[in-house]
Design a protein around this motif. Structure first.
Motif, PDB file in Angstrom:
ATOM      1  N   GLY A 144      56.290 -15.409 -66.608  1.00 58.45           N
ATOM      2  CA  GLY A 144      57.678 -15.834 -66.596  1.00 58.45           C
ATOM      3  C   GLY A 144      58.079 -16.374 -65.234  1.00 58.45           C
ATOM      4  O   GLY A 144      57.523 -15.988 -64.203  1.00 58.45           O
ATOM      5  N   GLN A 145      59.035 -17.280 -65.235  1.00 54.67           N
ATOM      6  CA  GLN A 145      59.519 -17.890 -64.007  1.00 54.67           C
ATOM      7  C   GLN A 145      61.037 -17.923 -64.003  1.00 54.67           C
ATOM      8  O   GLN A 145      61.688 -17.808 -65.044  1.00 54.67           O
ATOM      9  CB  GLN A 145      58.978 -19.324 -63.869  1.00 54.67           C
ATOM     10  N   MET A 146      61.611 -18.084 -62.798  1.00 49.58           N
ATOM     11  CA  MET A 146      63.047 -18.220 -62.665  1.00 49.58           C
ATOM     12  C   MET A 146      63.362 -19.145 -61.495  1.00 49.58           C
ATOM     13  O   MET A 146      62.526 -19.357 -60.612  1.00 49.58           O
ATOM     14  CB  MET A 146      63.714 -16.860 -62.456  1.00 49.58           C
ATOM     15  N   TYR A 147      64.573 -19.700 -61.509  1.00 45.46           N
ATOM     16  CA  TYR A 147      65.056 -20.482 -60.364  1.00 45.46           C
ATOM     17  C   TYR A 147      65.756 -19.516 -59.426  1.00 45.46           C
ATOM     18  O   TYR A 147      66.733 -18.860 -59.799  1.00 45.46           O
ATOM     19  CB  TYR A 147      66.023 -21.569 -60.821  1.00 45.46           C
ATOM     20  N   CYS A 148      65.255 -19.400 -58.197  1.00 47.94           N
ATOM     21  CA  CYS A 148      65.796 -18.473 -57.215  1.00 47.94           C
ATOM     22  C   CYS A 148      66.611 -19.268 -56.191  1.00 47.94           C
ATOM     23  O   CYS A 148      66.073 -19.727 -55.179  1.00 47.94           O
ATOM     24  CB  CYS A 148      64.674 -17.690 -56.556  1.00 47.94           C
ATOM     25  N   GLY A 149      67.895 -19.427 -56.466  1.00 50.01           N
ATOM     26  CA  GLY A 149      68.759 -20.202 -55.587  1.00 50.01           C
ATOM     27  C   GLY A 149      68.968 -19.540 -54.238  1.00 50.01           C
ATOM     28  O   GLY A 149      69.150 -20.228 -53.227  1.00 50.01           O
ATOM     29  N   THR A 150      68.950 -18.215 -54.197  1.00 47.59           N
ATOM     30  CA  THR A 150      69.170 -17.510 -52.931  1.00 47.59           C
ATOM     31  C   THR A 150      68.105 -17.881 -51.907  1.00 47.59           C
ATOM     32  O   THR A 150      68.411 -18.186 -50.748  1.00 47.59           O
ATOM     33  CB  THR A 150      69.171 -15.993 -53.157  1.00 47.59           C
ATOM     34  N   PRO A 261      63.509  -9.172 -59.274  1.00 51.37           N
ATOM     35  CA  PRO A 261      63.193 -10.206 -60.264  1.00 51.37           C
ATOM     36  C   PRO A 261      64.038 -10.112 -61.529  1.00 51.37           C
ATOM     37  O   PRO A 261      64.023 -11.029 -62.349  1.00 51.37           O
ATOM     38  CB  PRO A 261      61.714  -9.967 -60.563  1.00 51.37           C
ATOM     39  N   GLU A 262      64.775  -9.010 -61.698  1.00 51.94           N
ATOM     40  CA  GLU A 262      65.665  -8.893 -62.856  1.00 51.94           C
ATOM     41  C   GLU A 262      67.077  -9.356 -62.529  1.00 51.94           C
ATOM     42  O   GLU A 262      67.956  -9.310 -63.379  1.00 51.94           O
ATOM     43  CB  GLU A 262      65.694  -7.450 -63.348  1.00 51.94           C
ATOM     44  N   ALA A 263      67.302  -9.796 -61.284  1.00 48.68           N
ATOM     45  CA  ALA A 263      68.608 -10.360 -60.943  1.00 48.68           C
ATOM     46  C   ALA A 263      68.834 -11.617 -61.767  1.00 48.68           C
ATOM     47  O   ALA A 263      67.917 -12.399 -62.005  1.00 48.68           O
ATOM     48  CB  ALA A 263      68.666 -10.685 -59.453  1.00 48.68           C
ATOM     49  N   THR A 264      70.040 -11.822 -62.197  1.00 44.49           N
ATOM     50  CA  THR A 264      70.308 -12.960 -63.057  1.00 44.49           C
ATOM     51  C   THR A 264      71.748 -13.402 -62.926  1.00 44.49           C
ATOM     52  O   THR A 264      72.630 -12.615 -62.542  1.00 44.49           O
ATOM     53  CB  THR A 264      70.001 -12.633 -64.532  1.00 44.49           C
ATOM     54  N   GLN A 265      71.973 -14.654 -63.191  1.00 44.79           N
ATOM     55  CA  GLN A 265      73.317 -15.214 -63.152  1.00 44.79           C
ATOM     56  C   GLN A 265      73.798 -15.392 -64.589  1.00 44.79           C
ATOM     57  O   GLN A 265      73.503 -16.375 -65.239  1.00 44.79           O
ATOM     58  CB  GLN A 265      73.316 -16.552 -62.402  1.00 44.79           C
ATOM     59  N   GLY A 266      74.527 -14.396 -65.073  1.00 45.96           N
ATOM     60  CA  GLY A 266      75.011 -14.459 -66.443  1.00 45.96           C
ATOM     61  C   GLY A 266      74.103 -13.719 -67.392  1.00 45.96           C
ATOM     62  O   GLY A 266      72.935 -13.459 -67.111  1.00 45.96           O
ATOM     63  N   SER A 271      70.251 -15.909 -68.766  1.00 42.44           N
ATOM     64  CA  SER A 271      69.724 -14.592 -68.440  1.00 42.44           C
ATOM     65  C   SER A 271      68.226 -14.654 -68.168  1.00 42.44           C
ATOM     66  O   SER A 271      67.452 -15.133 -68.998  1.00 42.44           O
ATOM     67  CB  SER A 271      70.006 -13.620 -69.582  1.00 42.44           C
ATOM     68  N   GLY A 272      67.832 -14.187 -66.987  1.00 38.07           N
ATOM     69  CA  GLY A 272      66.432 -14.194 -66.620  1.00 38.07           C
ATOM     70  C   GLY A 272      65.921 -15.519 -66.114  1.00 38.07           C
ATOM     71  O   GLY A 272      64.777 -15.609 -65.669  1.00 38.07           O
ATOM     72  N   ALA A 273      66.731 -16.569 -66.145  1.00 41.32           N
ATOM     73  CA  ALA A 273      66.278 -17.898 -65.743  1.00 41.32           C
ATOM     74  C   ALA A 273      66.868 -18.344 -64.413  1.00 41.32           C
ATOM     75  O   ALA A 273      66.263 -19.142 -63.702  1.00 41.32           O
ATOM     76  CB  ALA A 273      66.647 -18.929 -66.824  1.00 41.32           C
ATOM     77  N   PHE A 274      68.048 -17.845 -64.063  1.00 41.43           N
ATOM     78  CA  PHE A 274      68.761 -18.300 -62.878  1.00 41.43           C
ATOM     79  C   PHE A 274      69.153 -17.121 -62.014  1.00 41.43           C
ATOM     80  O   PHE A 274      69.606 -16.087 -62.503  1.00 41.43           O
ATOM     81  CB  PHE A 274      70.043 -19.035 -63.289  1.00 41.43           C
ATOM     82  N   LEU A 279      73.522  -9.776 -56.171  1.00 41.37           N
ATOM     83  CA  LEU A 279      73.532  -8.544 -55.406  1.00 41.37           C
ATOM     84  C   LEU A 279      72.150  -7.908 -55.426  1.00 41.37           C
ATOM     85  O   LEU A 279      71.422  -8.018 -56.410  1.00 41.37           O
ATOM     86  CB  LEU A 279      74.556  -7.566 -55.983  1.00 41.37           C
ATOM     87  N   PRO A 280      71.759  -7.234 -54.348  1.00 44.64           N
ATOM     88  CA  PRO A 280      70.456  -6.564 -54.333  1.00 44.64           C
ATOM     89  C   PRO A 280      70.375  -5.487 -55.407  1.00 44.64           C
ATOM     90  O   PRO A 280      71.380  -4.874 -55.764  1.00 44.64           O
ATOM     91  CB  PRO A 280      70.392  -5.937 -52.935  1.00 44.64           C
ATOM     92  N   GLY A 281      69.177  -5.257 -55.909  1.00 48.67           N
ATOM     93  CA  GLY A 281      68.987  -4.163 -56.845  1.00 48.67           C
ATOM     94  C   GLY A 281      69.211  -2.832 -56.138  1.00 48.67           C
ATOM     95  O   GLY A 281      68.814  -2.651 -54.983  1.00 48.67           O
ATOM     96  N   ALA A 282      69.852  -1.896 -56.807  1.00 45.84           N
ATOM     97  CA  ALA A 282      70.204  -0.614 -56.191  1.00 45.84           C
ATOM     98  C   ALA A 282      69.284   0.492 -56.689  1.00 45.84           C
ATOM     99  O   ALA A 282      68.937   0.546 -57.868  1.00 45.84           O
ATOM    100  CB  ALA A 282      71.658  -0.257 -56.502  1.00 45.84           C
ATOM    101  N   SER A 283      68.881   1.362 -55.772  1.00 47.69           N
ATOM    102  CA  SER A 283      68.183   2.598 -56.135  1.00 47.69           C
ATOM    103  C   SER A 283      69.216   3.707 -56.301  1.00 47.69           C
ATOM    104  O   SER A 283      70.193   3.763 -55.552  1.00 47.69           O
ATOM    105  CB  SER A 283      67.174   2.991 -55.058  1.00 47.69           C
ATOM    106  N   THR A 284      68.998   4.556 -57.277  1.00 51.63           N
ATOM    107  CA  THR A 284      69.955   5.625 -57.575  1.00 51.63           C
ATOM    108  C   THR A 284      69.248   6.970 -57.530  1.00 51.63           C
ATOM    109  O   THR A 284      68.156   7.121 -58.083  1.00 51.63           O
ATOM    110  CB  THR A 284      70.573   5.430 -58.977  1.00 51.63           C
TER     111      THR A 284
END
Length: 293
Positions: A144-150, A261-266, A271-274, A279-284
């Motif tokens: 799988g791939q995504m566009y990483c604008g950041t 890699p699970e960050a997504t815009q929408g 979902s999963g593409a952009f 925000l950074p993923g958070a550890s809990t």
């Protein structure tokens, strides 16, 4: 859209046809099952491929979300969905062609990324020793791939480690992907052009930020989703109290370094593409008590 001559600007109709190949396997095993020690594991494998067979007459792809460039689209003959945008300039052999300064060049628009993973695998396990229970959940996403604008923006403004290294490289640097240069006779040879200096680094990342394909990253991962430890502090027929400590999202192995890699815009077609300024993923970490009457 339609020609305005008949008095109508658009027509709403079926978009086309998609077929799905889906495979899912769930397997549970219990390697140890004794009075004092118990260990069980469960595996869930899934492979879901959606293919666009046809669209409305005259339509090669349908815009589903994104920007002017890049976009998420449904594209005939490809898995659903794909990332569409400006590609690197390539020759007839498919090699990326750099210019006389060693910089990649923008080519035409087309499919630049495939969003669908090869497969996903969830692994859950419980290990019990007497009354002490240890549980864990891992998720593996292959492909799988995504566009990483950041990453594209951070590189452009020179605040990534990569941009720092390129600016500071005493002997210069080269375009990071395999590429060719065009010779005076029209033939091609492997790229060996070195880009030097701070201005060269600035120009390089400026060029890269204008090519959407440069922002495509593999986003496969292996994530320790959750781990927990529990123990019954009170175990009576009329009341059971179990104390537990847990941690979530604490270990991640990913092809996309520095971002989740699970960050997504929408949460729709994108979902999963952009990803862009996510925000950074958070550890809990937590502690809990479970009461059973």
């Amino acid at each position: 859209p339609l020609s305005a001559s008949p008095g109508y600007g658009s027509l709403v109709t079926n978009g086309g046809k998609i077929h799905t190949n889906a495979h899912e396997i769930t397997l549970g095993i219990k390697p140890i099952d004794t009075r004092d020690i118990k260990w069980d594991m469960e595996f869930n494998f899934s492979k879901i491929d959606n293919y666009v067979d046809e669209l409305a007459p005259g339509v090669e792809s349908i815009y589903l979300g994104g920007f002017v460039d890049p976009q998420v689209r449904a594209n005939i003959g490809d898995k659903f969905p794909v990332i569409y945008g400006t590609r690197y300039l390539r020759n007839e052999n498919g090699d990326i062609v750099v210019d006389e300064d060693g910089m990649p060049q923008a080519g035409d628009e087309g499919v630049i990324g495939k969003v669908s993973p090869d497969f996903t695998l969830g692994i859950g396990t419980n290990f019990e020793f007497k009354k002490l229970r240890l549980s864990a959940l891992l998720d593996w996403k292959k492909g799988g791939q995504m566009y990483c604008g950041t990453m594209n923006v951070l590189n452009y403004y020179g605040v990534t480690q990569q941009s720092v290294d390129y600016r500071a490289a005493e002997n210069g640097f080269m375009f990071e992907k395999p590429a060719v240069k065009q010779n005076s006779d029209g033939s091609y040879s492997p790229n060996d052009i070195v880009i030097k200096g701070m201005q060269g680094a600035f120009d390089y990342f400026s060029v890269m930020s204008a090519i959407s394909e440069a922002g495509i990253y593999d986003n496969g991962f292996l994530k320790l989703r959750e781990i927990s430890l529990s123990y019954p502090v009170l175990d009576k027929p009329w009341l059971n109290i179990r104390a537990n400590v847990f941690a979530r999202n604490i270990i991640l192995w990913s092809a996309l370094e520095g971002l989740d890699p699970e960050a997504t815009q929408g949460n729709d077609n994108m979902s999963g593409a952009f990803e862009r300024f996510s925000l950074p993923g958070a550890s809990t970490y937590g502690f809990g008590l479970t009461f059973k009457f």
